[in-house]
Design an enzyme around this catalytic site. Structure first.
Site, PDB file in Angstrom:
ATOM      1  N   ASP A  32      33.176  41.034  48.213  1.00  0.00           N
ATOM      2  CA  ASP A  32      33.540  39.928  46.914  1.00  0.00           C
ATOM      3  C   ASP A  32      32.115  39.078  46.286  1.00  0.00           C
ATOM      4  O   ASP A  32      32.741  38.932  45.636  1.00  0.00           O
ATOM      5  CB  ASP A  32      33.875  39.235  47.717  1.00  0.00           C
ATOM      6  CG  ASP A  32      36.180  39.637  47.921  1.00  0.00           C
ATOM      7  OD1 ASP A  32      35.704  40.502  47.675  1.00  0.00           O
ATOM      8  OD2 ASP A  32      36.287  39.733  49.511  1.00  0.00           O
TER       9      ASP A  32
ATOM     10  N   ASP B 115      40.928  45.946  45.279  1.00  0.00           N
ATOM     11  CA  ASP B 115      40.570  44.422  44.574  1.00  0.00           C
ATOM     12  C   ASP B 115      39.168  45.260  44.455  1.00  0.00           C
ATOM     13  O   ASP B 115      38.108  44.759  43.495  1.00  0.00           O
ATOM     14  CB  ASP B 115      40.210  43.512  45.205  1.00  0.00           C
ATOM     15  CG  ASP B 115      41.565  43.222  46.919  1.00  0.00           C
ATOM     16  OD1 ASP B 115      42.818  44.593  46.921  1.00  0.00           O
ATOM     17  OD2 ASP B 115      41.713  42.261  46.908  1.00  0.00           O
TER      18      ASP B 115
END
Length: 409
Positions: free
Chosen positions: A127, A189
Site C-alpha cells: 500500500d 487493489d
C-alpha cells in the site's frame, strides 16, 4: 491520479481552473433520461466542506479516515506504517489547490504531506503506492515540489522489492497480518499501486519498474477475473512455482461473490495500464470489466457494497466504489475512438457524479465530508454506511478531471 495522457488538457486547465463561472456538464440521454451535473457547484461544495473540516484537523500525527454513521466530524487515526489511508487527505488538498490555485490549500497540503516522508521505506506491504502517490505524487505534479522526486523514487523501489518473479505479481499483504493465507497473496487493489512504478520508470528510477508493473497486470488479468469479467478480491499463489492455490475475499460477501469496490479497483487499474503502455489488450480488458460493472448497477449508479447481497434485506451502498469508477470512466472515455463509446462512458461517469452530489449521498449540511454512504468492510463488521476519506479523494479527482476535459471542449 493525474491525467498524464492529457498534458495539453492539464496545461490549458491550469490557466482556467480559478474561474468561478458556472459549469454544467450535460450527458446525452442515458437510460431514458438526460443528466445535468453542476460541476462548479460541486467544486464549491467541496471547498466549503474543507473550510469546515480543515480547522478541526490539527494533529499532524493523525489523518482523517472515516465519519461514523450519524456523526458529523472525521475520526482521525495515527499515520502508522501499516495504515494504507494516510495519503488521501493530503491528496485531496493538492487537488483543491490544483482546481482553485488558492495558495492556502497548497500550504495545507505541504504541511499534511511532509509528516510521513519516512514511509518511503515501507516494504511490509504493497500500500505504499496508495500512501505516497496521492500525497507526494500530487505535490510533485500540482505543487511543483521537485524535491519530492527522490522520495517517490525510493517509495517505488520499496514497492518493487515485493515483486516475486516466480509468481509474476507484487505481494500485497504480510501473512503475519493476514494469517488465513500462508504464501504469496495478491489483491485486486494492488493494481492502483502500479502507477508509482510507472512514474518511477519515467523519472529516473529503475527501468525494471515498468516491466514489473506490466507483468503484474498481465498475471492479475489472467488469474483474478471470472469468466463473467468480475473480480476476486484475493488470489493466493505458491511462492515457488507461481501456481494459483486459492481465490478468496476479505471484504466481499463471500469468496465467490462480486465485491463492488474490487471491480472498481480493476476498472481504474486497467485504464491506467492502457494510459501508461498504450497496449490495446489492457484497453479491451478495461472495457470488458467496465461493461460488466455498469450492467450490475442499480438505477442511481451507486453500487451496493457487494453485487450479490440480498437487496431485500441489505441496501448498504458504497459511494467510494462509485467515486473510483466515475473518475476512471472519464479517462476511459478519452481513449475511445468510437463516438458512441466515448459518450457511453462519459455519460455513465456523469450520472455517477450527479448521484454522488445529490442530497442522498452528499455530506453538505450533514457532515464534514464530501460524500456519505460508503462501505469499507461490512463482511468484517466495520466501516458500514460511513464517510470514507478515499471516497472523497476519488470524487475530487473526478471533478478535477472533468474540469480539465471541459476546458478543451
Amino acid at each position: 491520479m493525474r491525467l498524464l495522457l492529457l498534458s495539453l488538457v492539464i496545461c490549458l486547465a491550469s490557466c482556467q481552473s480559478g474561474q468561478k463561472k458556472k459549469e454544467t456538464a450535460t450527458a446525452q440521454v442515458l437510460n431514458g433520461k438526460s443528466v445535468a451535473f453542476d460541476l462548479n457547484g460541486a467544486i464549491e461544495d467541496c471547498e466549503s466542506q474543507l473550510e469546515i473540516a480543515v480547522p478541526k484537523l490539527t494533529d499532524l500525527s493523525k489523518h482523517p479516515r472515516l465519519i461514523e454513521t450519524n456523526e458529523t466530524e472525521w475520526k482521525e487515526i495515527p499515520n502508522g506504517r501499516l495504515v494504507w489511508t494516510s495519503g488521501f487527505y493530503p491528496g485531496i488538498l493538492w487537488y483543491m489547490y490544483e482546481i482553485t490555485k488558492d495558495e492556502k490549500w497548497k500550504q495545507e497540503a505541504i504541511k499534511r504531506t511532509e509528516v510521513f516522508e519516512d514511509f518511503k521505506t515501507i516494504t511490509e506491504h504493497h500500500d505504499i503506492g496508495f500512501m505516497m502517490f496521492p500525497a507526494y505524487g500530487n505535490g510533485y505534479l500540482f505543487g511543483d515540489k521537485k524535491e519530492y522526486k527522490d522520495i517517490l523514487l525510493t517509495s517505488a523501489k520499496s514497492l518493487a522489492s515485493r515483486y516475486n518473479p516466480k509468481v509474476g505479481t507484487i505481494r500485497s499483504w504480510s501473512n503475519k497480518m493476514h494469517p488465513r493465507w500462508q504464501q504469496h497473496i495478491t489483491i485486486i487493489d494492488n493494481m492502483l499501486n502500479l502507477e508509482l512504478l510507472f512514474w518511477s520508470a519515467k523519472n529516473g528510477g529503475d527501468k525494471s519498474h515498468y516491466d514489473i508493473a506490466v507483468k503484474h497486470a498481465e498475471t492479475t488479468m489472467e488469474h483474478h477475473f471470472r469468466d463473467d469479467n468480475t473480480s476476486w478480491h484475493v488470489v493466493e499463489y505458491d511462492s515457488i512455482n507461481g501456481k494459483v492455490l486459492n481465490k478468496h475475499t476479505k471484504q466481499g460477501l463471500h469468496d465467490d461473490s462480486r465485491w463492488s469496490r474490487g471491480q472498481a479497483w480493476g476498472i481504474y487499474g486497467y485504464t491506467l495500464m492502457y494510459r501508461e503502455t498504450k497496449d490495446k489488450k489492457f484497453l479491451d480488458f478495461a472495457q470488458k470489466i467496465t461493461d460488466k460493472y455498469l450492467e450490475l448497477l442499480p438505477e442511481d449508479y451507486i453500487p451496493h457494497w457487494d453485487f450479490d447481497i440480498d437487496t431485500t434485506k441489505d441496501d448498504d451502498r458504497d459511494a467510494s466504489a462509485a467515486a473510483v469508477v466515475a473518475s476512471s470512466l472519464l479517462e476511459l472515455s478519452t481513449y475511445m475512438e468510437d463516438e458512441a463509446l466515448q459518450n457511453k462512458y462519459y455519460n455513465a461517469a456523469l450520472k455517477m457524479l450527479a448521484s454522488l452530489s445529490s442530497e442522498k449521498y452528499s455530506g453538505v449540511g450533514k457532515a464534514d465530508s464530501f460524500l456519505l454512504h460508503s462501505t469499507g468492510a461490512k463482511s468484517l463488521g466495520h466501516e458500514i454506511d460511513v464517510a470514507l476519506i478515499y471516497a472523497d479523494y476519488y470524487y475530487i479527482e473526478a471533478l478535477d478531471r472533468l474540469k480539465k476535459m471541459n476546458s478543451v471542449n
